[in-house]
Design an enzyme around this catalytic site. Sequence first.
Site, PDB file in Angstrom:
ATOM      1  N   GLY A   1       0.853  -1.156  -0.220  1.00 52.85           N
ATOM      2  CA  GLY A   1      -0.094  -0.043   0.120  1.00 52.85           C
ATOM      3  C   GLY A   1       0.796   1.500  -0.030  1.00 52.85           C
ATOM      4  CG  PHE A   2       0.176   6.041   1.048  1.00 55.87           C
ATOM      5  CD1 PHE A   2       1.118   6.466  -0.161  1.00 55.87           C
ATOM      6  CD2 PHE A   2      -0.105   6.808   2.001  1.00 55.87           C
ATOM      7  CE1 PHE A   2       1.500   8.119  -0.075  1.00 55.87           C
ATOM      8  CE2 PHE A   2       0.401   8.185   1.949  1.00 55.87           C
ATOM      9  CZ  PHE A   2       1.286   8.774   0.996  1.00 55.87           C
ATOM     10  CG  MET A   3       4.243   6.519   2.594  1.00 53.65           C
ATOM     11  SD  MET A   3       4.587   7.986   3.523  1.00 53.65           S
ATOM     12  CE  MET A   3       4.461   9.330   2.577  1.00 53.65           C
TER      13      MET A   3
ATOM     14  CB  THR B   1      -1.591   2.763   5.000  1.00 52.23           C
ATOM     15  OG1 THR B   1      -1.149   2.803   6.451  1.00 52.23           O
ATOM     16  CG2 THR B   1      -2.797   3.860   4.923  1.00 52.23           C
TER      17      THR B   1
END
Length: 407
Positions: free
Chosen positions: A100-102, A119
């Site tokens: 996911g994101f970061m 995330t």
Amino acid sequence: MTHAYAPLRHAFRYGSSALSAAALAALMAAGPVAAAEPGSAAKQAADLAAGKADDPVVLKAPAPNARRVYVYDPKHFAAISQSFIIDGDTARVLGTADSGFMGNPIVASDGSFFGHANTVFSRIARGKRTDYVELLDSRTADPIADIELPNAPRFLVGTYPWMTALTPNNKTLLFYQFSPQPAVGVVDLAGKKFDRMIEVPDCYHIFPSSNDTFFMHCRDGSLLKVSIGADGKSQTKRTEIFHKENEYVINHPAYSPKNGRLVWPTYTGKIFQVDLSSQEAKFLPAIEAFTEAEKNDGWAPVGWQQVAYHRDSDRIFLLGDQRAASKHKAPSRFLFVIDAKSGKRLSKIELKHEIDSVGVSQDAKPQLYALSTGARTLFIFDPETGKEMSSVNQLGAGPQVITTSDM
């Protein structure tokens, strides 16, 4: 080089609709795990040409060793990121895994699994947010644990190693919560469930020294010892201050949980070392990576992941270059090899590529990994001779982080 992907997780099913018989034969002959499938590549190609054996085939990666490398590509902070699983012995991509994101990548010390603290959002870059820990089998990349976290935890601290860490027995994952207040989350991997949050003062990074103890770095220049506590009652204790307020340590230290050695350079090249193996912080004499003359000429650490540490040889590998004070994240063509005990510089390797991140395998004859974000390539060197041995290219959009197991 052209990738011969072994099918760990995504789009690795081969059949006549995807490849010609000739292409399949070439792929199977070149692939690092072709022998895992029944029959020769030539026979499989002949069967396929005759209309036989047209079912999808999913390969299995070889057992991981110390030279299994995971390269994480945050895709310049896109909502969906990616990890590349690489066999350092053959310099081939074995597969990929989405995150996911970061995301914050982790890998078990025995290599049995890897994963991410993730995330994601229900509408890709917006919508309902979900934080979760995903663990993947290292040979198939099949999910073996998917642990959703409560609404409070937040992972968004960037792709910094040691903001998420595994305990030495690989049964507990610890993650740093940046907001709404500093805390460390405890995830029971064996039970596949979220355990609890441990409130901490203004301290960062997580360095597990045992299965129930970890250390963090605090703003005042001390370390914080945290005992998790089986009864849910954690205890904290600060160490002495080991660096001055104006001695700024970089965001990407090197750490070996197996021998408890923490290696932490400053932005000027002073390297602090801490031995955490006794469950207490033993501060070793600091060493200088650069001479005063070199500092006056602007030499200093650079890159995204600037430092690596090899446990058995007790050596430090540090990216360095002549740079302005504001260029501490710039890539470099030079790597300094330093004896961690004496502080003596052993060699200076000209990498001949603009390198952003470095890593090292933990075997007796280690490989040195040098990652170029701009070239999207992982270069593999012999750290003894400085010779480039091989490379793996086409690694996503902007790969930044190297992760290896502490075997």
